[in-house]
Motif scaffolding. Sequence first.
Motif, PDB file in Angstrom:
ATOM      1  N   ARG A 117       0.834  -1.210   0.000  1.00  0.00           N
ATOM      2  CA  ARG A 117       0.000   0.000   0.000  1.00  0.00           C
ATOM      3  C   ARG A 117       0.867   1.258   0.000  1.00  0.00           C
ATOM      4  O   ARG A 117       0.555   2.262  -0.645  1.00  0.00           O
ATOM      5  CB  ARG A 117      -0.923  -0.018   1.229  1.00  0.00           C
ATOM      6  N   LEU A 118       1.984   1.182   0.747  1.00  0.00           N
ATOM      7  CA  LEU A 118       2.889   2.330   0.776  1.00  0.00           C
ATOM      8  C   LEU A 118       3.342   2.686  -0.641  1.00  0.00           C
ATOM      9  O   LEU A 118       3.347   3.855  -1.039  1.00  0.00           O
ATOM     10  CB  LEU A 118       4.109   2.010   1.657  1.00  0.00           C
ATOM     11  N   CYS A 119       3.722   1.645  -1.407  1.00  0.00           N
ATOM     12  CA  CYS A 119       4.174   1.850  -2.783  1.00  0.00           C
ATOM     13  C   CYS A 119       3.094   2.541  -3.626  1.00  0.00           C
ATOM     14  O   CYS A 119       3.364   3.497  -4.346  1.00  0.00           O
ATOM     15  CB  CYS A 119       4.475   0.493  -3.405  1.00  0.00           C
ATOM     16  N   LYS A 120       1.877   2.041  -3.493  1.00  0.00           N
ATOM     17  CA  LYS A 120       0.757   2.639  -4.231  1.00  0.00           C
ATOM     18  C   LYS A 120       0.605   4.115  -3.877  1.00  0.00           C
ATOM     19  O   LYS A 120       0.422   4.968  -4.752  1.00  0.00           O
ATOM     20  CB  LYS A 120      -0.549   1.935  -3.855  1.00  0.00           C
ATOM     21  N   ASP A 121       0.656   4.420  -2.568  1.00  0.00           N
ATOM     22  CA  ASP A 121       0.457   5.800  -2.116  1.00  0.00           C
ATOM     23  C   ASP A 121       1.603   6.704  -2.565  1.00  0.00           C
ATOM     24  O   ASP A 121       1.395   7.872  -2.902  1.00  0.00           O
ATOM     25  CB  ASP A 121       0.320   5.849  -0.585  1.00  0.00           C
ATOM     26  N   LEU A 122       2.843   6.149  -2.565  1.00  0.00           N
ATOM     27  CA  LEU A 122       3.994   6.946  -3.019  1.00  0.00           C
ATOM     28  C   LEU A 122       3.854   7.269  -4.508  1.00  0.00           C
ATOM     29  O   LEU A 122       4.110   8.397  -4.937  1.00  0.00           O
ATOM     30  CB  LEU A 122       5.303   6.190  -2.756  1.00  0.00           C
ATOM     31  N   ILE A 123       3.430   6.268  -5.270  1.00  0.00           N
ATOM     32  CA  ILE A 123       3.233   6.466  -6.709  1.00  0.00           C
ATOM     33  C   ILE A 123       2.159   7.543  -6.945  1.00  0.00           C
ATOM     34  O   ILE A 123       2.323   8.440  -7.762  1.00  0.00           O
ATOM     35  CB  ILE A 123       2.851   5.133  -7.409  1.00  0.00           C
ATOM     36  N   ALA A 124       1.084   7.456  -6.149  1.00  0.00           N
ATOM     37  CA  ALA A 124       0.000   8.444  -6.286  1.00  0.00           C
ATOM     38  C   ALA A 124       0.489   9.851  -5.971  1.00  0.00           C
ATOM     39  O   ALA A 124      -0.077  10.839  -6.447  1.00  0.00           O
ATOM     40  CB  ALA A 124      -1.156   8.066  -5.356  1.00  0.00           C
ATOM     41  N   LYS A 125       1.562   9.952  -5.177  1.00  0.00           N
ATOM     42  CA  LYS A 125       2.128  11.272  -4.852  1.00  0.00           C
ATOM     43  C   LYS A 125       3.173  11.706  -5.865  1.00  0.00           C
ATOM     44  O   LYS A 125       3.855  12.714  -5.673  1.00  0.00           O
ATOM     45  CB  LYS A 125       2.792  11.230  -3.467  1.00  0.00           C
ATOM     46  N   GLY A 126       3.334  10.910  -6.924  1.00  0.00           N
ATOM     47  CA  GLY A 126       4.280  11.277  -7.972  1.00  0.00           C
ATOM     48  C   GLY A 126       5.697  10.781  -7.745  1.00  0.00           C
ATOM     49  O   GLY A 126       6.628  11.153  -8.449  1.00  0.00           O
ATOM     50  N   LYS A 127       5.898   9.923  -6.720  1.00  0.00           N
ATOM     51  CA  LYS A 127       7.233   9.370  -6.462  1.00  0.00           C
ATOM     52  C   LYS A 127       7.456   8.138  -7.338  1.00  0.00           C
ATOM     53  O   LYS A 127       6.493   7.525  -7.833  1.00  0.00           O
ATOM     54  CB  LYS A 127       7.363   8.969  -4.992  1.00  0.00           C
ATOM     55  N   LYS A 128       8.731   7.794  -7.497  1.00  0.00           N
ATOM     56  CA  LYS A 128       9.064   6.609  -8.290  1.00  0.00           C
ATOM     57  C   LYS A 128       9.822   5.613  -7.418  1.00  0.00           C
ATOM     58  O   LYS A 128      11.052   5.531  -7.467  1.00  0.00           O
ATOM     59  CB  LYS A 128       9.924   7.000  -9.499  1.00  0.00           C
ATOM     60  N   PRO A 129       9.083   4.844  -6.617  1.00  0.00           N
ATOM     61  CA  PRO A 129       9.772   3.946  -5.676  1.00  0.00           C
ATOM     62  C   PRO A 129      10.543   2.815  -6.364  1.00  0.00           C
ATOM     63  O   PRO A 129      10.175   2.379  -7.452  1.00  0.00           O
ATOM     64  CB  PRO A 129       8.634   3.379  -4.827  1.00  0.00           C
ATOM     65  N   ILE A 130      11.605   2.382  -5.680  1.00  0.00           N
ATOM     66  CA  ILE A 130      12.348   1.188  -6.089  1.00  0.00           C
ATOM     67  C   ILE A 130      12.089   0.170  -4.970  1.00  0.00           C
ATOM     68  O   ILE A 130      12.213   0.514  -3.797  1.00  0.00           O
ATOM     69  CB  ILE A 130      13.876   1.452  -6.135  1.00  0.00           C
ATOM     70  N   VAL A 131      11.731  -1.047  -5.357  1.00  0.00           N
ATOM     71  CA  VAL A 131      11.337  -2.027  -4.345  1.00  0.00           C
ATOM     72  C   VAL A 131      12.372  -3.140  -4.203  1.00  0.00           C
ATOM     73  O   VAL A 131      12.861  -3.671  -5.206  1.00  0.00           O
ATOM     74  CB  VAL A 131       9.961  -2.638  -4.699  1.00  0.00           C
ATOM     75  N   ILE A 132      12.716  -3.482  -2.954  1.00  0.00           N
ATOM     76  CA  ILE A 132      13.520  -4.683  -2.696  1.00  0.00           C
ATOM     77  C   ILE A 132      12.709  -5.587  -1.775  1.00  0.00           C
ATOM     78  O   ILE A 132      12.222  -5.151  -0.728  1.00  0.00           O
ATOM     79  CB  ILE A 132      14.863  -4.373  -1.997  1.00  0.00           C
ATOM     80  N   LEU A 133      12.551  -6.840  -2.177  1.00  0.00           N
ATOM     81  CA  LEU A 133      11.862  -7.812  -1.346  1.00  0.00           C
ATOM     82  C   LEU A 133      12.853  -8.897  -0.928  1.00  0.00           C
ATOM     83  O   LEU A 133      13.532  -9.466  -1.783  1.00  0.00           O
ATOM     84  CB  LEU A 133      10.693  -8.449  -2.121  1.00  0.00           C
ATOM     85  N   GLY A 134      12.932  -9.168   0.354  1.00  0.00           N
ATOM     86  CA  GLY A 134      13.854 -10.194   0.827  1.00  0.00           C
ATOM     87  C   GLY A 134      13.099 -11.366   1.449  1.00  0.00           C
ATOM     88  O   GLY A 134      12.175 -11.164   2.233  1.00  0.00           O
ATOM     89  N   PHE A 135      13.481 -12.567   1.042  1.00  0.00           N
ATOM     90  CA  PHE A 135      12.836 -13.771   1.593  1.00  0.00           C
ATOM     91  C   PHE A 135      13.904 -14.819   1.900  1.00  0.00           C
ATOM     92  O   PHE A 135      15.042 -14.699   1.451  1.00  0.00           O
ATOM     93  CB  PHE A 135      11.822 -14.342   0.596  1.00  0.00           C
ATOM     94  N   GLY A 136      13.494 -15.868   2.641  1.00  0.00           N
ATOM     95  CA  GLY A 136      14.423 -16.947   2.941  1.00  0.00           C
ATOM     96  C   GLY A 136      14.749 -17.740   1.686  1.00  0.00           C
ATOM     97  O   GLY A 136      15.904 -17.968   1.352  1.00  0.00           O
ATOM     98  N   SER A 137      13.663 -18.114   0.990  1.00  0.00           N
ATOM     99  CA  SER A 137      13.826 -18.985  -0.161  1.00  0.00           C
ATOM    100  C   SER A 137      12.676 -18.758  -1.151  1.00  0.00           C
ATOM    101  O   SER A 137      11.740 -18.018  -0.856  1.00  0.00           O
ATOM    102  CB  SER A 137      13.827 -20.438   0.331  1.00  0.00           C
ATOM    103  N   LYS A 138      12.749 -19.427  -2.292  1.00  0.00           N
ATOM    104  CA  LYS A 138      11.732 -19.301  -3.335  1.00  0.00           C
ATOM    105  C   LYS A 138      10.329 -19.611  -2.809  1.00  0.00           C
ATOM    106  O   LYS A 138       9.352 -18.950  -3.170  1.00  0.00           O
ATOM    107  CB  LYS A 138      12.090 -20.290  -4.475  1.00  0.00           C
ATOM    108  N   ASP A 139      10.234 -20.609  -1.928  1.00  0.00           N
ATOM    109  CA  ASP A 139       8.918 -21.013  -1.397  1.00  0.00           C
ATOM    110  C   ASP A 139       8.278 -19.943  -0.515  1.00  0.00           C
ATOM    111  O   ASP A 139       7.077 -19.967  -0.272  1.00  0.00           O
ATOM    112  CB  ASP A 139       9.044 -22.299  -0.558  1.00  0.00           C
ATOM    113  N   ASP A 140       9.100 -19.056   0.007  1.00  0.00           N
ATOM    114  CA  ASP A 140       8.589 -18.016   0.909  1.00  0.00           C
ATOM    115  C   ASP A 140       8.124 -16.769   0.153  1.00  0.00           C
ATOM    116  O   ASP A 140       7.441 -15.912   0.701  1.00  0.00           O
ATOM    117  CB  ASP A 140       9.688 -17.586   1.899  1.00  0.00           C
ATOM    118  N   LEU A 141       8.530 -16.679  -1.102  1.00  0.00           N
ATOM    119  CA  LEU A 141       8.289 -15.464  -1.892  1.00  0.00           C
ATOM    120  C   LEU A 141       6.812 -15.230  -2.175  1.00  0.00           C
ATOM    121  O   LEU A 141       6.088 -16.149  -2.539  1.00  0.00           O
ATOM    122  CB  LEU A 141       9.062 -15.600  -3.218  1.00  0.00           C
TER     123      LEU A 141
END
Lengths: 246, 306
Positions: A117-141
């Motif tokens: 939701r944060l990403c959506k709201d930042l985009i709505a404010k005209g920002k261009k977020p870069i996202v990093i997602l960290g997980f243990g393994s493929k199954d957790d993604l």
Amino acid sequence: MNKRAKFKIIENVNIAKDVFKIVLEGDTKDIKNAGQFINIELESLYLRRPISICDYDDKTVTIIYKVVGKGTEIMANLKNGVELDVLTGLGNGFDLDCDGDRPLVIGGGVGTPPMYRLCKDLIAKGKKPIVILGFGSKDDLFFEEEFKKLGVDVYVSTNDGSVGTKGFVTDVMKDLNDYTYFYACGPMVMLKAICGATDKSGQVSLEERMGCGFGACMGCTIKTKDGYRRVCKEGPVFRKESLIWE
Amino acid sequence: MGINKDLTTTLSGVKLDNPVIPASGTFGFGYEFTDFYDINILGSISFKGTTKEPRYGNPLPRIADCKSGLINAIGLQNPGVDKVISEELPKLRSCFKKPLIANISGFAIDEYVHCCKLMDKEEQVEIIEVNISCPNVHNGGMTFGTNPEAAAEVTRAVKAVTTKPVYVKLTPNVTNIVEIAKAVEAAGADGIVLINTLLGMRINLKNKKPVIANKMGGFSGPAIFPVALRMVYQVYEAVKIPIIGVGGIESAEDVIEMMLAGASAIEVGAANLKNPYACKEIIDNLPAAMEKYEIDSLKDIIGAAH
């Protein structure tokens, strides 16, 4: 105004290993910001269970949780149509005012949901977020595709290297240099590493064991540079500069 | 509702519109609850336990969920009596116009005396609640409450510095509650608050360690209601001063039962944390519950079970 309301489960699905997504239907008018949470009463448990808000609209709230204990176990078995007693709009949430227009948005494990939701709201404010997602393994993604659909750059790291960069979110951060600010939610070790890995300003969302979730019991108080702060009330989002890492 | 019932009660001359008082430590300094309802419907508020010096309390985690209750090991987090008076009470005053109960704690008798002297000057504070029963602090709190002589000594010292009614909050973690209650009565206490939490613990099956960082904490919630009721019943037979009953109350029926046992007023604790509307719902439901059990005035039923 924090309000209690009845919410009906309209979806409860398994989206990754031990991770479930629930969509609740009910009165969402007290939810104001990304990063806020709801506190759910569950049958047979005394205390409510606080869960961060992944997304919301006029009549639904989406939450994502990992089965880690009794409360989340009960939640995983809830069927569509079940009504839950919920306190909504708790906590402060993220402040969208940030340095520059390239904020880094980092989610680790089940710390990822509020960042959507944060990403959506930042985009709505005209920002261009870069996202990093960290997980243990493929199954957790989970939610990689959902973030990509927002039209943002998404980087993934896994501890075992089964998807994306092998290692931690901070290993991805090393190669990024055009971000202007950061937002993060995830395990404490990750948040501490992130704050140490960048000289940029930022906000982090913390998790603590809570009693009430609305500031009455002082169960989740942390020491900050600005004094004692309740994670449920003055948080869960804190500015990097105010945090004390022990 | 339309049912005309008398909910009023009196504690040492302090008139309350109804007997429902949020218990110290479960209601902050009251204003947090204005997000949920107009707190002026309450009989009174026993605000967050106050000590001479500011306190952070115990390390986290300091909350554990239980069947029918919870364990807390907060350890009296509060900004210290000076800031409570200069910052918290003005905020509370702005949204609450009824009599207040000041809950004070200490680690030595002079600390209780210090807090009591300052609270004595606060006009809205009409009762001093002396907490000698906190299970979550070392060398203080409960140590005073488990020994009749020590309990009496604190009571005498506090009584000497205030003209306001002094209510002593006792711990259930004793062999003979009646002995302690009689000792504080003899030392001049104007009333007794029964009971604080029961010492308890939980162990995490995954890491095989206590859930609470401080290992143990105070157990409260509906599970302790029968214990609280029993102690109020026993103490009512042994003392002449009023009793505030507290422990696991979560409904209008619980209030009636506690008053039948001998309580002149009641405090609601853990229920506020599970349901922020708990006190409001209890007050709203009291007239109908009184009608059901053929009670016109709550004052009439105090100790009626004896």
